[in-house]
Each structure stands twice: as structure tokens, then as C-alpha cells.
Design a protein around this motif. Structure first.
Motif, PDB file in Angstrom:
ATOM      1  N   LEU A  59      -8.114  -0.677  -3.513  1.00 26.72           N
ATOM      2  CA  LEU A  59      -7.077   0.098  -3.041  1.00 26.72           C
ATOM      3  C   LEU A  59      -7.619   1.671  -3.028  1.00 26.72           C
ATOM      4  O   LEU A  59      -7.288   2.497  -1.806  1.00 26.72           O
ATOM      5  CB  LEU A  59      -5.833  -0.068  -3.758  1.00 26.72           C
ATOM      6  CG  LEU A  59      -5.377  -1.596  -3.414  1.00 26.72           C
ATOM      7  CD1 LEU A  59      -4.134  -1.686  -4.462  1.00 26.72           C
ATOM      8  CD2 LEU A  59      -5.001  -1.729  -2.230  1.00 26.72           C
ATOM      9  N   MET A  60      -8.153   2.235  -3.955  1.00 28.93           N
ATOM     10  CA  MET A  60      -8.553   3.646  -4.033  1.00 28.93           C
ATOM     11  C   MET A  60      -9.664   3.867  -2.965  1.00 28.93           C
ATOM     12  O   MET A  60      -9.373   4.874  -2.228  1.00 28.93           O
ATOM     13  CB  MET A  60      -8.931   4.103  -5.462  1.00 28.93           C
ATOM     14  CG  MET A  60      -7.872   4.146  -6.317  1.00 28.93           C
ATOM     15  SD  MET A  60      -8.353   4.435  -8.152  1.00 28.93           S
ATOM     16  CE  MET A  60      -9.915   5.625  -7.970  1.00 28.93           C
ATOM     17  N   LYS A  61     -10.490   2.885  -2.685  1.00 29.11           N
ATOM     18  CA  LYS A  61     -11.619   3.225  -1.752  1.00 29.11           C
ATOM     19  C   LYS A  61     -10.850   3.044  -0.402  1.00 29.11           C
ATOM     20  O   LYS A  61     -11.156   3.748   0.366  1.00 29.11           O
ATOM     21  CB  LYS A  61     -12.740   1.914  -1.913  1.00 29.11           C
ATOM     22  CG  LYS A  61     -13.662   2.033  -1.076  1.00 29.11           C
ATOM     23  CD  LYS A  61     -14.628   0.920  -1.102  1.00 29.11           C
ATOM     24  CE  LYS A  61     -15.489   0.664  -0.109  1.00 29.11           C
ATOM     25  NZ  LYS A  61     -16.570  -0.459  -0.101  1.00 29.11           N
ATOM     26  N   GLY A  62      -9.881   2.416  -0.046  1.00 26.24           N
ATOM     27  CA  GLY A  62      -9.122   2.101   1.313  1.00 26.24           C
ATOM     28  C   GLY A  62      -8.427   3.307   1.384  1.00 26.24           C
ATOM     29  O   GLY A  62      -8.203   3.883   2.390  1.00 26.24           O
ATOM     30  N   ALA A  63      -7.876   3.900   0.391  1.00 26.92           N
ATOM     31  CA  ALA A  63      -7.039   5.217   0.668  1.00 26.92           C
ATOM     32  C   ALA A  63      -7.893   6.324   0.925  1.00 26.92           C
ATOM     33  O   ALA A  63      -7.581   7.324   1.640  1.00 26.92           O
ATOM     34  CB  ALA A  63      -6.228   5.567  -0.766  1.00 26.92           C
ATOM     35  N   TYR A  64      -9.138   6.339   0.099  1.00 32.60           N
ATOM     36  CA  TYR A  64     -10.065   7.391   0.271  1.00 32.60           C
ATOM     37  C   TYR A  64     -10.806   7.422   1.717  1.00 32.60           C
ATOM     38  O   TYR A  64     -10.917   8.359   2.623  1.00 32.60           O
ATOM     39  CB  TYR A  64     -11.245   7.228  -0.603  1.00 32.60           C
ATOM     40  CG  TYR A  64     -12.202   8.617  -0.644  1.00 32.60           C
ATOM     41  CD1 TYR A  64     -11.995   9.773  -0.863  1.00 32.60           C
ATOM     42  CD2 TYR A  64     -13.454   8.214  -0.063  1.00 32.60           C
ATOM     43  CE1 TYR A  64     -13.011  10.885  -0.800  1.00 32.60           C
ATOM     44  CE2 TYR A  64     -14.347   8.951  -0.027  1.00 32.60           C
ATOM     45  CZ  TYR A  64     -14.020  10.323  -0.289  1.00 32.60           C
ATOM     46  OH  TYR A  64     -15.175  11.373  -0.491  1.00 32.60           O
ATOM     47  N   THR A  65     -11.120   6.133   2.125  1.00 37.52           N
ATOM     48  CA  THR A  65     -11.846   6.104   3.358  1.00 37.52           C
ATOM     49  C   THR A  65     -10.857   5.730   4.701  1.00 37.52           C
ATOM     50  O   THR A  65     -11.440   6.013   5.679  1.00 37.52           O
ATOM     51  CB  THR A  65     -13.187   4.841   3.465  1.00 37.52           C
ATOM     52  OG1 THR A  65     -12.181   3.816   3.307  1.00 37.52           O
ATOM     53  CG2 THR A  65     -13.930   5.003   2.237  1.00 37.52           C
ATOM     54  N   GLY A  66      -9.728   5.342   4.526  1.00 35.60           N
ATOM     55  CA  GLY A  66      -8.880   5.214   5.451  1.00 35.60           C
ATOM     56  C   GLY A  66      -9.098   3.658   6.198  1.00 35.60           C
ATOM     57  O   GLY A  66      -8.487   3.346   7.139  1.00 35.60           O
ATOM     58  N   HIS A  67     -10.204   2.871   5.424  1.00 35.58           N
ATOM     59  CA  HIS A  67     -10.435   1.576   6.127  1.00 35.58           C
ATOM     60  C   HIS A  67      -9.623   0.279   5.122  1.00 35.58           C
ATOM     61  O   HIS A  67     -10.193  -0.268   4.483  1.00 35.58           O
ATOM     62  CB  HIS A  67     -11.977   1.323   6.089  1.00 35.58           C
ATOM     63  CG  HIS A  67     -12.511   2.041   6.972  1.00 35.58           C
ATOM     64  ND1 HIS A  67     -13.352   3.276   6.345  1.00 35.58           N
ATOM     65  CD2 HIS A  67     -12.511   2.532   8.332  1.00 35.58           C
ATOM     66  CE1 HIS A  67     -13.870   3.991   7.489  1.00 35.58           C
ATOM     67  NE2 HIS A  67     -13.407   3.408   8.681  1.00 35.58           N
ATOM     68  N   ASP A 126     -10.927  -3.209   5.546  1.00 40.28           N
ATOM     69  CA  ASP A 126     -12.072  -3.443   4.728  1.00 40.28           C
ATOM     70  C   ASP A 126     -11.621  -4.171   3.357  1.00 40.28           C
ATOM     71  O   ASP A 126     -12.104  -5.189   2.660  1.00 40.28           O
ATOM     72  CB  ASP A 126     -12.967  -2.447   4.798  1.00 40.28           C
ATOM     73  CG  ASP A 126     -13.918  -2.173   5.768  1.00 40.28           C
ATOM     74  OD1 ASP A 126     -13.870  -2.815   6.838  1.00 40.28           O
ATOM     75  OD2 ASP A 126     -14.240  -1.049   5.967  1.00 40.28           O
ATOM     76  N   VAL A 127     -10.562  -3.528   3.005  1.00 42.31           N
ATOM     77  CA  VAL A 127     -10.031  -3.751   1.558  1.00 42.31           C
ATOM     78  C   VAL A 127      -9.609  -5.105   1.645  1.00 42.31           C
ATOM     79  O   VAL A 127      -9.783  -6.062   0.644  1.00 42.31           O
ATOM     80  CB  VAL A 127      -9.093  -2.809   1.095  1.00 42.31           C
ATOM     81  CG1 VAL A 127      -8.298  -3.340  -0.263  1.00 42.31           C
ATOM     82  CG2 VAL A 127      -9.494  -1.393   0.839  1.00 42.31           C
ATOM     83  N   VAL A 128      -8.728  -5.513   2.736  1.00 44.06           N
ATOM     84  CA  VAL A 128      -8.092  -6.886   2.771  1.00 44.06           C
ATOM     85  C   VAL A 128      -9.253  -7.953   3.027  1.00 44.06           C
ATOM     86  O   VAL A 128      -8.898  -8.704   2.664  1.00 44.06           O
ATOM     87  CB  VAL A 128      -7.163  -6.637   3.956  1.00 44.06           C
ATOM     88  CG1 VAL A 128      -6.613  -8.334   4.175  1.00 44.06           C
ATOM     89  CG2 VAL A 128      -6.086  -5.744   3.704  1.00 44.06           C
TER      90      VAL A 128
END
Length: 164
Positions: free
Chosen positions: A5-13, A16-18
């Protein structure tokens, strides 16, 4: 999950997280089908739940207690639980022993539920999933056996003193 979730928040993708989470769940449980999985994951998900549990019950490769497999340990635990319940009924009512015995019987559900819910993961990673036995079951088994032995020694010690 938090890292993704942090990676998704940082990259905006967030897609990809889902996708990453859904693939991880899919390869461990088979939810959502097996069409996009690698062959080893498809094979692990094709096992019957009873075959997975049998694999863990009869395999003794990671020696938990000497060369005993989990079936032997559970058999010993069952004998202890049954004799402790008989001991409690015939000799002395001991709520601690009954509680420990019931908790021991319930604690076996934790590892078995993981083997059922994540049979794909359990089939592939037989070398690491033995930690599941060590978390709830084995410490309670040791506590139950220790308390049972203490009660039996105390009982026979009192019997010996009253006889002489």
C-alpha cells in the motif's frame, strides 16, 4: 500488505498493488481460478486437503521432537488428554487440567486450518510450515504434560504417605 500500500501511494500505481495481492492470494488458495498461475502452483492446488494434512502428519523430516512425526505427537497428546479427563473424574476434580486439556484439543485447529485454507502454500513449503505446530500446539502440549505429571506424582505421593 502495508508495504504494498505504501508502494502504491508512493508510485501512484494502485493497480499493481491490487494485481500483486490478488496473484499472491490466488497462488496460495486458488481463489479466482488457476489459469494464470505457473505449473508448480497449479499442481500444488490440485492436491486434496486430506493429502496435505497427511503429508504433515506422516513426514518427520524437520525433527520437532526427536524422530516423532506429528501423528505420533498428536496420538500421545490424545492419550494424555483422555487419561487426564479420566483422572479428573475418578480421583480429583481439577479445573486447570480440564482447561489445559480442552485448550490443547482446540489448539490443533490452528495449524490444520492453515493447511486447509492455504493448501497450495503448505504443499510447496513443507520445510517451513512446521513452525505452525510450534506456535499454539507444542507449548500447550508441554504445559499439559507437565501439569498432568505433577498432579499424578502428587496423588501417588499422598497415597504412599497414607499407606505407611
Amino acid at each position: 500488505v502495508v508495504f504494498l500500500l505504501m508502494k502504491g501511494a508512493y508510485t501512484g500505481h494502485y493497480n499493481d498493488v491490487v494485481n500483486s495481492l490478488s496473484y499472491a492470494i490466488q497462488k496460495r488458495t486458488g481463489l479466482g481460478g488457476t489459469d494464470r498461475l505457473e505449473p508448480k502452483y497449479k499442481e500444488s492446488l490440485s492436491y486434496n486437503v486430506f493429502d496435505v494434512i497427511k503429508l504433515y502428519m506422516t513426514n518427520s523430516s524437520p525433527n520437532i521432537i526427536k524422530n516423532l512425526n506429528m501423528f505420533s505427537i498428536i496420538s500421545i497428546a490424545s492419550i494424555i488428554v483422555l487419561t487426564s479427563i479420566t483422572y479428573v473424574k475418578k480421583i480429583h476434580r481439577d479445573n486447570k487440567l480440564v482447561s489445559l486439556s480442552m485448550l490443547l484439543a482446540i489448539s490443533i485447529c490452528a495449524p490444520c486450518s492453515w493447511f486447509i485454507l492455504a493448501k497450495g502454500h503448505s504443499t510447496i513449503h513443507t520445510h517451513i510450515n512446521y513452525i505452525l505446530w510450534s506456535v499454539p500446539f507444542l507449548p500447550l502440549l508441554a504445559a499439559t504434560v507437565g501439569y498432568y505429571m505433577k498432579k499424578m506424582i502428587d496423588y501417588y505421593w499422598k497415597q504412599k504417605k497414607t499407606i505407611f
